[in-house]
Design a protein around this motif. Structure first.
Motif, PDB file in Angstrom:
ATOM      1  N   ALA A   1      55.855  60.825 114.318  1.00 26.07           N
ATOM      2  CA  ALA A   1      55.378  60.245 112.792  1.00 26.07           C
ATOM      3  C   ALA A   1      54.324  61.149 111.957  1.00 26.07           C
ATOM      4  O   ALA A   1      54.695  61.248 110.799  1.00 26.07           O
ATOM      5  N   ASP A   2      53.800  61.766 112.831  1.00 28.10           N
ATOM      6  CA  ASP A   2      52.691  62.642 112.166  1.00 28.10           C
ATOM      7  C   ASP A   2      53.378  63.742 111.203  1.00 28.10           C
ATOM      8  O   ASP A   2      53.117  64.230 110.270  1.00 28.10           O
ATOM      9  N   ASN A   3      54.715  63.982 111.994  1.00 29.89           N
ATOM     10  CA  ASN A   3      55.680  65.282 111.410  1.00 29.89           C
ATOM     11  C   ASN A   3      56.754  64.552 110.357  1.00 29.89           C
ATOM     12  O   ASN A   3      57.490  65.489 110.087  1.00 29.89           O
ATOM     13  N   ALA A   4      56.635  63.411 110.215  1.00 31.59           N
ATOM     14  CA  ALA A   4      57.700  62.786 109.462  1.00 31.59           C
ATOM     15  C   ALA A   4      57.893  63.207 107.933  1.00 31.59           C
ATOM     16  O   ALA A   4      56.849  63.354 107.417  1.00 31.59           O
ATOM     17  N   SER A   5      59.102  63.307 107.145  1.00 36.12           N
ATOM     18  CA  SER A   5      59.123  63.527 106.086  1.00 36.12           C
ATOM     19  C   SER A   5      58.963  62.597 105.147  1.00 36.12           C
ATOM     20  O   SER A   5      58.821  62.807 103.695  1.00 36.12           O
ATOM     21  N   SER A   6      58.929  61.443 105.375  1.00 36.95           N
ATOM     22  CA  SER A   6      58.599  60.460 104.576  1.00 36.95           C
ATOM     23  C   SER A   6      57.887  59.081 104.877  1.00 36.95           C
ATOM     24  O   SER A   6      57.776  59.004 106.136  1.00 36.95           O
ATOM     25  N   ASP A   7      57.521  58.483 104.270  1.00 36.93           N
ATOM     26  CA  ASP A   7      56.333  57.258 104.614  1.00 36.93           C
ATOM     27  C   ASP A   7      57.079  56.334 105.219  1.00 36.93           C
ATOM     28  O   ASP A   7      56.760  55.753 106.490  1.00 36.93           O
ATOM     29  N   ALA A   8      58.374  55.986 104.984  1.00 37.68           N
ATOM     30  CA  ALA A   8      59.231  54.766 105.842  1.00 37.68           C
ATOM     31  C   ALA A   8      59.425  55.297 107.138  1.00 37.68           C
ATOM     32  O   ALA A   8      59.473  54.755 108.022  1.00 37.68           O
ATOM     33  N   THR A   9      59.907  56.600 107.115  1.00 32.53           N
ATOM     34  CA  THR A   9      60.198  57.179 108.659  1.00 32.53           C
ATOM     35  C   THR A   9      58.737  57.111 109.510  1.00 32.53           C
ATOM     36  O   THR A   9      58.977  56.758 110.636  1.00 32.53           O
ATOM     37  N   GLU A  10      57.685  57.659 108.825  1.00 31.05           N
ATOM     38  CA  GLU A  10      56.493  57.544 109.557  1.00 31.05           C
ATOM     39  C   GLU A  10      56.305  55.971 109.937  1.00 31.05           C
ATOM     40  O   GLU A  10      55.775  55.910 111.040  1.00 31.05           O
ATOM     41  N   ALA A  11      56.378  55.287 109.241  1.00 33.13           N
ATOM     42  CA  ALA A  11      56.155  53.569 109.451  1.00 33.13           C
ATOM     43  C   ALA A  11      56.921  53.214 110.614  1.00 33.13           C
ATOM     44  O   ALA A  11      56.564  52.612 111.668  1.00 33.13           O
ATOM     45  N   ASN A  12      58.257  53.637 110.520  1.00 30.63           N
ATOM     46  CA  ASN A  12      59.150  53.102 111.480  1.00 30.63           C
ATOM     47  C   ASN A  12      58.718  53.951 112.995  1.00 30.63           C
ATOM     48  O   ASN A  12      58.705  52.935 113.950  1.00 30.63           O
TER      49      ASN A  12
END
Length: 89
Positions: A46-57
């Motif tokens: 999640a810390d390396n996610a490219s979008s906020d939605a992906t990070e939240a998921n």
């Protein structure tokens, strides 16, 4: 040297704690440790996610894995594995 001593001391304490645990308690601890490791990996992703939605998921998935591990460990501690009844009653 202090870190090495600290690591050795921690390993010794863990091994002493394991001596007094029942196999059921050890299995429950392993369930929790595995769930925690998976949740940590999800949070790292999640810390390396490219979008906020992906990070939240991914953060939500980590929370779910952690909660499921805690529930399974608690179930292991309170239910009789042979009869699948709470406290063997």
């Amino acid at each position: 040297m202090k870190k090495l001593f600290g690591a050795a001391m921690a390993a010794g304490l863990v091994s002493l704690a394991a001596c007094n645990s029942s196999p059921r308690e050890q299995a429950a601890d392993n369930i929790e440790a595995n769930a925690e490791a998976i949740a940590d990996n999800l949070e790292e992703a999640a810390d390396n996610a490219s979008s906020d939605a992906t990070e939240a998921n991914l953060e939500n998935a980590a929370d779910s894995v952690r909660a499921a591990g805690e529930n399974q460990a608690e179930d292991m501690r309170t239910h009789d594995a042979d009869t699948n009844l709470k406290n063997g009653i």
